[in-house]
Design a protein around this motif. Sequence first.
Motif, PDB file in Angstrom:
ATOM      1  N   PHE A 148       0.879  -1.176   0.000  1.00 19.13           N
ATOM      2  CA  PHE A 148       0.000   0.000   0.000  1.00 19.13           C
ATOM      3  C   PHE A 148       0.910   1.217   0.000  1.00 19.13           C
ATOM      4  O   PHE A 148       1.648   1.448   0.958  1.00 19.13           O
ATOM      5  CB  PHE A 148      -0.896   0.008   1.235  1.00 19.13           C
ATOM      6  N   GLY A 196       1.505   5.382  -9.132  1.00 20.24           N
ATOM      7  CA  GLY A 196       1.676   4.022  -8.629  1.00 20.24           C
ATOM      8  C   GLY A 196       2.859   3.272  -9.194  1.00 20.24           C
ATOM      9  O   GLY A 196       2.924   2.041  -9.111  1.00 20.24           O
ATOM     10  N   ALA A 215      -1.062  -8.411  -3.488  1.00 23.14           N
ATOM     11  CA  ALA A 215      -2.020  -7.306  -3.677  1.00 23.14           C
ATOM     12  C   ALA A 215      -1.244  -6.009  -3.642  1.00 23.14           C
ATOM     13  O   ALA A 215      -0.202  -5.897  -2.976  1.00 23.14           O
ATOM     14  CB  ALA A 215      -3.092  -7.322  -2.586  1.00 23.14           C
ATOM     15  N   ARG A 216      -1.735  -5.015  -4.367  1.00 22.25           N
ATOM     16  CA  ARG A 216      -1.101  -3.693  -4.353  1.00 22.25           C
ATOM     17  C   ARG A 216      -2.182  -2.626  -4.503  1.00 22.25           C
ATOM     18  O   ARG A 216      -3.163  -2.799  -5.212  1.00 22.25           O
ATOM     19  CB  ARG A 216      -0.005  -3.584  -5.414  1.00 22.25           C
ATOM     20  N   HIS A 217      -1.941  -1.515  -3.807  1.00 21.56           N
ATOM     21  CA  HIS A 217      -2.928  -0.434  -3.806  1.00 21.56           C
ATOM     22  C   HIS A 217      -2.192   0.873  -3.538  1.00 21.56           C
ATOM     23  O   HIS A 217      -1.219   0.899  -2.771  1.00 21.56           O
ATOM     24  CB  HIS A 217      -3.980  -0.672  -2.723  1.00 21.56           C
ATOM     25  N   TRP A 221      -5.505  -2.091 -11.953  1.00 19.46           N
ATOM     26  CA  TRP A 221      -5.826  -1.281 -10.774  1.00 19.46           C
ATOM     27  C   TRP A 221      -5.321   0.138 -11.040  1.00 19.46           C
ATOM     28  O   TRP A 221      -4.472   0.356 -11.885  1.00 19.46           O
ATOM     29  CB  TRP A 221      -5.165  -1.849  -9.511  1.00 19.46           C
ATOM     30  N   VAL A 257      -4.474   4.086  -8.953  1.00 21.11           N
ATOM     31  CA  VAL A 257      -4.301   4.832  -7.710  1.00 21.11           C
ATOM     32  C   VAL A 257      -5.598   5.586  -7.404  1.00 21.11           C
ATOM     33  O   VAL A 257      -6.189   6.215  -8.286  1.00 21.11           O
ATOM     34  CB  VAL A 257      -3.118   5.808  -7.822  1.00 21.11           C
ATOM     35  N   GLN A 258      -6.021   5.519  -6.150  1.00 14.32           N
ATOM     36  CA  GLN A 258      -7.273   6.139  -5.721  1.00 14.32           C
ATOM     37  C   GLN A 258      -7.003   7.477  -5.024  1.00 14.32           C
ATOM     38  O   GLN A 258      -5.943   7.665  -4.409  1.00 14.32           O
ATOM     39  CB  GLN A 258      -8.022   5.209  -4.767  1.00 14.32           C
ATOM     40  N   GLN A 317      -7.988   4.789   4.571  1.00  9.12           N
ATOM     41  CA  GLN A 317      -8.129   3.867   3.454  1.00  9.12           C
ATOM     42  C   GLN A 317      -7.204   2.664   3.612  1.00  9.12           C
ATOM     43  O   GLN A 317      -7.557   1.541   3.238  1.00  9.12           O
ATOM     44  CB  GLN A 317      -7.873   4.602   2.144  1.00  9.12           C
ATOM     45  N   TRP A 370      -8.446  -1.189   3.640  1.00  9.78           N
ATOM     46  CA  TRP A 370      -7.802  -2.107   2.702  1.00  9.78           C
ATOM     47  C   TRP A 370      -7.179  -3.289   3.441  1.00  9.78           C
ATOM     48  O   TRP A 370      -7.316  -4.446   3.027  1.00  9.78           O
ATOM     49  CB  TRP A 370      -6.755  -1.339   1.911  1.00  9.78           C
TER      50      TRP A 370
END
Length: 358
Positions: A145, A152, A197-199, A244, A246-247, A258, A262
Amino acid sequence: MTMPLDEQRTWAQRYLHFAAHECPDEAVYVALCLAVAADPELLALHDEVPPSQARPNLLLAALHERLLADPRDPLAAYFPNLGGTRAPDADLPAALRALALGPQRAVLRQHLRSRATQTNEAGRTALLRLGLDALGAEHPRLALFELGASAGLNLGVDEDRIDYGGFQRGPGTRLQLGCDWRGPGAPPPESAWSVVARHGVDPAPVSVEDANARRWLQACLWPHDRARHTRLSQALAWAQGQDWRVQPCRDEQQGLDQLQAWQASLPAAVQPVLLTSWVLAYLQPAALAAFHQRALHLVRERGLAWICLEPLACHPLSPLPPAAPEPTACLLSLHRARGSQALLWAHAHGRWARPVGA
């Protein structure tokens, strides 16, 4: 348009300091900084710059963006990445004024009001990789994260191949990087970890589908280093192929909100990892202290690991390690429930790394 004399002096000093201490080897940027510092009309462009972005490299990036959009402008002749071969000379200030105070003035002022400097330097994965190796020996399944992720690009750390001189790491399915390992201390041993996973979140996320947004990231790079421009283009192409994005987050505290949501969604036996790289340097002291407190609480009480690649003053370590080997060196630290440790001194763009204490 005029600016009060005290504000003019403050901005002029910022540009003189930036030229002397932040970009002394970037001849065209030194010349631009000196020209801006001496010109009240150019200084007046800054009258609506937010305090969080009150730094000379924002205007330098804005100028660079205009030249990337139209490399026929005479000022582009001084920019090596645009094919320019002209050294700074007595004509440069006039070319600067023609661009900054002419038809592009409104666009430049809008950039100064609304943009933020976002280098999103993919070369930093050479450093993040070593932090993840130190962590992956105990936790082979990692979820990444990144706070302040921009586009990203650093979240592709597991796909890069890095040559450290005496050893190599990574598969090289995205980038081929070089990082000078400056021993004599041994690097963290390589470990067989994988990213499950990546965020990423950012107050101003960069859409990799948006040509204007991609151009802004290029503009935030300095003009002499063509390898960085090539690296960025390759990393952006990789990001466009991901499923995905970036948010957005309002600020760093909402970003941590967040992160917690997550983390709760992750499968069992996965180690969540917070990545920050050259983002905490933009926080004001009170906001930085609040971030440290909350992030370390998540580390100690919620099982988070935090890999922090920042200037020394932005780290939550206590005590801090002794003086850096170079004035501009940054520090890589690893924080987990059983304690925090300073791992490496490093170049901010990943050009070299050295163990702390070596």
